[in-house]
Scaffold this active site. Structure first.
Site, PDB file in Angstrom:
ATOM      1  CG  HIS A  21     -30.191  23.976  -3.916  1.00 57.27           C
ATOM      2  ND1 HIS A  21     -31.463  24.921  -3.885  1.00 57.27           N
ATOM      3  CD2 HIS A  21     -30.290  22.934  -4.578  1.00 57.27           C
ATOM      4  CE1 HIS A  21     -32.301  23.634  -3.719  1.00 57.27           C
ATOM      5  NE2 HIS A  21     -31.964  22.392  -4.531  1.00 57.27           N
ATOM      6  CG  ASP A  25     -36.282  19.844  -7.281  1.00 59.18           C
ATOM      7  OD1 ASP A  25     -34.966  19.702  -6.674  1.00 59.18           O
ATOM      8  OD2 ASP A  25     -36.730  19.698  -6.734  1.00 59.18           O
ATOM      9  CG  HIS A  26     -35.222  23.990  -6.150  1.00 60.59           C
ATOM     10  ND1 HIS A  26     -35.266  24.020  -4.403  1.00 60.59           N
ATOM     11  CD2 HIS A  26     -34.668  22.975  -6.445  1.00 60.59           C
ATOM     12  CE1 HIS A  26     -35.687  23.300  -4.445  1.00 60.59           C
ATOM     13  NE2 HIS A  26     -35.311  22.246  -4.509  1.00 60.59           N
ATOM     14  CG  HIS A  61     -29.838  19.512  -0.679  1.00 57.97           C
ATOM     15  ND1 HIS A  61     -30.362  18.618  -0.457  1.00 57.97           N
ATOM     16  CD2 HIS A  61     -30.454  20.305  -1.753  1.00 57.97           C
ATOM     17  CE1 HIS A  61     -31.172  18.581  -1.124  1.00 57.97           C
ATOM     18  NE2 HIS A  61     -31.538  19.471  -2.489  1.00 57.97           N
ATOM     19  CG  HIS A  80     -38.787  19.437  -1.612  1.00 58.74           C
ATOM     20  ND1 HIS A  80     -39.298  18.670  -3.101  1.00 58.74           N
ATOM     21  CD2 HIS A  80     -37.572  20.335  -1.703  1.00 58.74           C
ATOM     22  CE1 HIS A  80     -38.709  19.012  -3.995  1.00 58.74           C
ATOM     23  NE2 HIS A  80     -37.684  20.038  -3.187  1.00 58.74           N
TER      24      HIS A  80
END
Ligand code: ZN
Ligand code: FE
Length: 243
Positions: free
Chosen positions: A55, A59-60, A113, A170
């Site tokens: 996604h 942070d990805h 999400h 995570h």
């Protein structure tokens, strides 16, 4: 065998390197930070050929462009988030297939999400990269999707075979386990897992990947018995602070 290695980053992210020795191909899943990924690949003598995003969250995807520049890797990610994934080369959707060497993965759309969130299901390897959809004993926050969407997405992942390993993005397991024990106080399996997670984290051990069997037994969001229960658990978790 697909060799899968965690690259810890930021406070609690796991970026995943997946390597196929036969072909020499290496993919990185959700590289939020380029430096530790490039360092780990370099150390192992692995050349990154593919970047797989679940996604669009920074942070990805924050390392996409730097890793592409350093390695020439192709950036593969959700068609539903085209325009928000930096440098997206190949936009994929439900039913598409990707591969790392001879290891094939089905692409699933698992919204909740984010609306375009995808997961990579490596059937023959019994491994899935699930991003911020399922966590060990938890699930991602509903930033874009509805409780119905997330519950359906989690249900699909929970329908995979028991021994499937779920590579989430995570290390949230301790907080999730505390919440699970609060939400299901009489559940012995949750109590036992909480104790195991506390012991693991005390010595700095990772609690990811998890397995489908463990999640079916102890993930509070899979134990919710109705969509109302699910939605109330998710809302309560958003504000839960354990003592
Ligand atoms: Zn996210
Ligand atoms: Fe994340």
């Amino acid at each position: 065998m697909l060799e899968i290695v965690a690259v810890p980053a930021f406070a609690d992210n796991y970026l995943w390197l997946a390597h196929d020795a036969a072909s020499g191909e290496t993919a990185v899943v959700d590289p939020g930070d380029p430096a530790p990924v490039l360092a780990e690949a370099d150390k192992r003598g692995w050349r990154i050929t593919k970047i797989l995003n679940t996604h669009w969250h920074p942070d990805h995807t924050g390392g996409n462009l730097a890793i592409k520049q350093a390695t020439g890797a192709a950036i593969i990610g959700p068609a539903g988030e085209n325009g928000r994934v930096p440098g997206l080369d190949v936009a994929i959707k439900e039913g598409d297939r990707i591969s790392i060497g001879s290891h094939g993965a089905d692409v699933w759309e698992v919204p909740g999400h984010t609306l375009g969130h995808i997961a990579y299901i490596f059937r023959d390897d019994h491994a899935a990269f699930v991003g911020d959809t399922m966590f060990a004993m938890g699930c991602g926050r509903l930033f874009e999707g509805t409780p119905e969407q997330m519950r359906h997405s989690l249900g699909r992942l929970a329908g995979l075979p028991d021994d499937f390993r779920l590579y989430c993005a995570h290390e949230y397991t301790l907080a999730n386990a505390r919440f699970a024990a609060h939400a299901f106080p009489g559940n012995a399996a949750i109590g036992e897992r909480l104790a195991a997670v506390i012991a693991a984290r005390d010595v700095g051990r990772m609690t990811v990947p998890t397995t489908v069997a463990e999640e079916r037994e102890t993930n509070p969001f899979l134990l919710a018995d109705s969509i109302e229960h699910f939605a109330s658990l998710r809302a309560e978790k958003d504000n839960f602070r354990s003592a």
